[in-house]
Design an enzyme around this catalytic site. Structure first.
Site, short mmCIF file in Angstrom:
data_model
loop_
_atom_site.label_atom_id
_atom_site.label_comp_id
_atom_site.label_asym_id
_atom_site.label_seq_id
_atom_site.Cartn_x
_atom_site.Cartn_y
_atom_site.Cartn_z
N SER A 97 5.96 -5.18 -25.68
CA SER A 97 7.10 -4.48 -25.87
C SER A 97 8.79 -5.30 -26.30
CB SER A 97 7.29 -2.95 -25.58
OG SER A 97 7.37 -3.07 -23.61
N ASP A 98 9.51 -4.27 -26.59
CA ASP A 98 11.47 -5.09 -26.40
C ASP A 98 11.83 -4.19 -24.97
OD1 ASP A 98 13.72 -5.42 -27.00
OD2 ASP A 98 14.60 -4.39 -29.12
N TRP A 99 12.62 -4.29 -24.74
CA TRP A 99 13.00 -4.25 -23.02
C TRP A 99 12.81 -2.09 -23.06
CZ3 TRP A 99 10.56 -7.94 -23.71
CH2 TRP A 99 10.95 -8.95 -22.37
#
Length: 814
Positions: free
Chosen positions: A236-238
């Site tokens: 995932s993106d953060w």
């Protein structure tokens, strides 16, 4: 190449090691492995010989796990600059250097490259992506991935998919037709997966057609993994993962950062409650273990790369990429290279170079060569003068030049529990990255303290960046002691990317140091998923009268043989976290250029921006050179090009024009939705469809020699172009091949980039460029059948120097 899925004995051996390791793990260990243990890493599992996998931001350097100038990194030019070289082999060399940097910093996986498209010029993060065109983006991105992974370091191609603007990026629902997704936004990812076999993909914050990307089962499981055969890990993106069952069922392998994520204990419990099948978790764990095996983090498996590339000189490569990326868009009367004589250099960015964009792409190079530094070293002594001219930096920035600071950590009783260095005024300590002896449990305050020696006399402004309680003292006087709240609570990274707030002013004298102190009371926002200390001391130099500054520059320009003006954007214009409101240069820089040009007809303008800005004075100056964000060696490379030691090698990877003429400008959602109403018409495709003329077209760029295109021969789908260097010096030419259907109809672009090739030749020499036209160039996505359709018919092959500068044509029937 190394890492090609499951074909060699070594690949099969790694897969067997992965299966064996997976079989030894219980449910809790599996779930824990899929969840970040901190900001940048996954947990080690000693029971299977698995070390912690460490990730780091890119794409222009490898920052590592510490966000500080104490831990310097090579800073290459921006991705727009790399794409402007139109050279996948140079991108591969850049990747090889970054793998070397990653190994030096103990990093297994680089969170790069960014291959989203320049849908609208208002995208605030476009400097971090390559181009408006999926063909150019795919070829440069594939070269980059090959280079990084040749060094045994994984890549994470991002942000999957349609993450093309920053406004409401956590919540926006981008409504994109299946055809536009396939022909534009998915195309670079597909090409890179097929041709470079990346070991990772990062799914984006945004939603696409009603489903958030971290749960998009169709695009991740059916398209990315199913159709394309991607066998890497998906992270995932953060802070993008929102749902335990939705994410794991949607194909998300790793939820970052940790320790608080939707995976870990929550995932194990979801399996026990019957909401998630353990076999689905096993699939995600297998992907992570495969990554670990490839990067050498799984003890029982041989890494994918056992022979590392030779050592790369980072300084030399940064300088080479920069000069080969500079795009000379105008050069009247051969204003460049500079002729012998005096040079008046003007512009705040000439002295305080802007070498990279803002946000998570930030790295801290050990040195930065400014244009003033580069030209001072290159030009004869006494021939160069400098004036600020017009300073666009009217907002506070992180305290840097003239500051000598250290960080003092105290507990709730005021006792010092540790100290740390502070190379500039920014503190960003994540997870365990704290000074020795300091823990998050004991930490109560952090004081940035030391001295500031002004370089200018006048009214200096000081302030703070971040959220929480701050106490600011300058020269013995406490100016602020209160809470500072977030400017926008919709973005959890406000403390990282938000604007500094002015809190104090003080009259100071150049050369006379004063004591400064900013104390921050540490408190994590409620529900924040990881431990971080993030704030900054900010500063703004005295603001001199703008009319006086411009008048000084004009006087210097009038007295010189050549005037060089460096204009630039600022961190508040181009950065992660927000989009642009317009394309104008900040401050009074346009006025400065016009005034200097009126005083000296031999005026050269260097444009220091990562993506397009308007150039309303372009017809009034002799030459315009686009330098992008040129990396740490930008000033040295600029001197190389201005003096003629090397020619500028770049071609535009994106169209430059005015906002009023730009075909696609909507980046702000309405009611949470952003419809891509332009469908497949972005970039040059849209400019042509709407009959609008940009300032400078896609593919445009001048060198210091001339080229004569002599012939083109087509054999099947292979075009061979013969051209001659008809100028007076050696050079490099980028031969661009566009494919134009004879009858495009209203729903197809008039032409599209099908391929390109670079050639180098000495004066009088002839070279051949060979471009293979891929099958996909003849295909469109058929939404009725949900498949690619090969469009038979007659096509014109246009051999060009830009989208508008056609030199040769040929016809092909397929």
């Amino acid at each position: 190449m190394a890492g090609t899925p499951g074909t060699s004995p070594a690949d099969r051996a790694r897969e067997a090691a992965v299966d064996a390791a997976l079989g030894k793990l219980d449910l809790d260990a599996k779930a824990r492995l899929l969840s970040g243990q901190d900001m940048w890493s996954l947990p080690a599992l000693p029971e299977i010989g698995l070390e912690s996998i460490v990730m780091s931001d890119g794409p222009i350097g490898v920052r590592g796990v510490r966000w500080t100038a104490d831990d310097p990194s090579v800073a290459l030019p921006s991705p727009t600059a790399l794409a402007a070289t139109w050279d996948p082999e140079l991108a591969r060399r850049a990747g090889t250097l970054l793998a070397q940097e990653a190994r030096r910093k103990g990093v297994h996986v680089l969170l790069a490259p960014t291959v989203n498209l320049h849908r609208s010029p208002l995208g605030g993060r476009h400097f971090e992506a390559y181009s408006e065109d999926p063909c150019l983006t795919g070829l440069i991105g594939a070269g980059y991935v090959r280079g990084v992974q040749s060094g045994g370091v994984g890549t994470t191609v991002k942000h999957f998919v349609a993450n093309d603007a920053e406004t409401d990026r956590f919540t926006v629902d981008n409504l994109v037709s299946a055809r536009a997704l396939r022909e534009l936004y998915l195309a670079p990812f597909e090409f890179i997966v097929e041709n470079a076999h990346p070991w990772g993909i990062m799914t984006a914050y945004n939603t696409v057609n009603g489903t958030t990307m971290t749960e998009h089962r169709y695009l991740v499981n059916e398209v990315l993994r199913g159709e394309w055969g991607f066998d890497g890990y998906n992270v995932s993106d953060w802070m993008a993962a929102r749902s335990t069952a939705g994410a794991i069922e949607g194909g998300l392998d790793v939820a970052m950062p940790g320790p608080q994520t939707v995976y870990g204990e929550a995932l194990a419990q979801a399996v026990r409650d019957g909401k998630v099948e353990e076999a689905v978790v096993d699939g995600a764990v297998r992907n992570v273990l495969r990554l670990a095996a490839r990067v050498g983090a799984l003890e029982s498996a041989d890494p994918a790369v056992t022979e590392l590339p030779g050592t790369v000189d980072g300084i030399a490569l940064a300088r080479e990429i920069a000069r080969r990326a500079f795009v000379l868009v105008k050069n009247d009367n051969q204003a460049l290279p500079l002729k012998p004589g005096t040079v008046a250099l003007t512009g705040a960015a000439a002295r305080d170079a802007r070498v990279l964009g803002g946000g998570s792409a930030t790295v801290f190079p050990a040195r930065i060569v400014s244009p003033l530094d580069g030209l001072t070293a290159a030009l004869p002594e006494g021939t160069l003068s400098y004036a600020v001219g017009a300073d666009p930096n009217t907002e506070l920035a992180v305290a840097d030049k003239g500051f000598a600071l250290r960080a003092v950590c105290r507990d709730a009783e005021g006792q010092v529990i540790g100290t740390g260095s502070a190379p500039n005024g920014q503190i960003q300590w994540m997870g365990s990255d704290l000074p020795e002896g300091v823990t998050h449990d004991r930490l109560h305050t952090v004081e940035l303290t030391g001295t500031f020696t002004p370089r200018e006399t006048g009214l200096h402004t000081f302030g703070a960046k971040g959220t929480g309680h701050f106490t600011l003292t300058v020269d013995g006087t406490t100016h602020y002691d209160d809470l500072q709240g977030p400017a926008d609570d919709s973005d959890p990274f406000e403390a990282f990317f938000g604007a500094p707030v002015p809190r104090a002013t003080a009259e100071l004298t150049a050369g006379e140091p004063v004591e400064v102190s900013l104390t921050h009371t540490y408190a994590l926002p409620e529900g924040f998923p990881f431990e971080v200390v993030a704030f900054a001391l900010a500063h703004l130099e005295p603001q001199r009268d703008a009319d006086e500054l411009i008048a000084e520059a004009v006087e210097a320009a009038r007295a010189a043989d050549t005037a060089v003006v460096v204009v630039a954007t600022t961190d508040r214009v181009e950065s992660e976290g927000y989009d642009r409101k317009d394309l104008t240069l900040p401050g009074r820089q346009d006025e400065l250029v016009r005034a200097v040009a009126a005083a000296n007809p031999n005026t050269v303008v260097v444009v220091n921006s990562g993506s397009p800005v308007e150039l309303p004075w372009r017809h009034e100056v002799a030459a315009v050179l686009l330098s992008w964000f040129p990396g740490q060696e930008g000033g040295a490379a600029l001197a190389d090009v201005l003096t003629g030691a090397y020619e500028p090698g770049g071609r535009l990877p994106t169209t430059w024009g005015s906002l009023s003429d730009a075909p696609v400008t909507q980046v702000v959602p309405e009611g949470g939705e952003l419809p891509y109403t332009e469908d497949v018409f972005i970039g040059y495709r849209a400019w042509e469809k709407q009959g609008r003329t940009p300032s400078y077209p896609f593919g445009h760029g001048l060198g210091y020699t001339e080229w004569t295109y002599e012939s083109v021969e087509v054999d099947g789908t292979t075009a061979t172009i013969r051209l001659r260097n008809s100028g007076e010096r050696a050079g490099r030419e980028v031969v661009q091949l566009y494919l134009a259907p004879t009858e495009p109809g209203p729903d197809r672009p008039a032409r599209r980039l099908a391929g390109f090739a670079g050639v180098e030749a000495a004066p009088g020499e002839t070279r051949e460029a060979v471009v293979e036209i891929p099958r996909r160039a003849f295909e469109v996505w058929d939404e009725a059948t949900n498949s690619w359709s090969f469009v038979k018919g007659s096509y014109e092959i246009q051999v060009s120097r830009s989208i508008t500068d056609r030199r040769l044509t040929a016809t092909i029937n397929v």
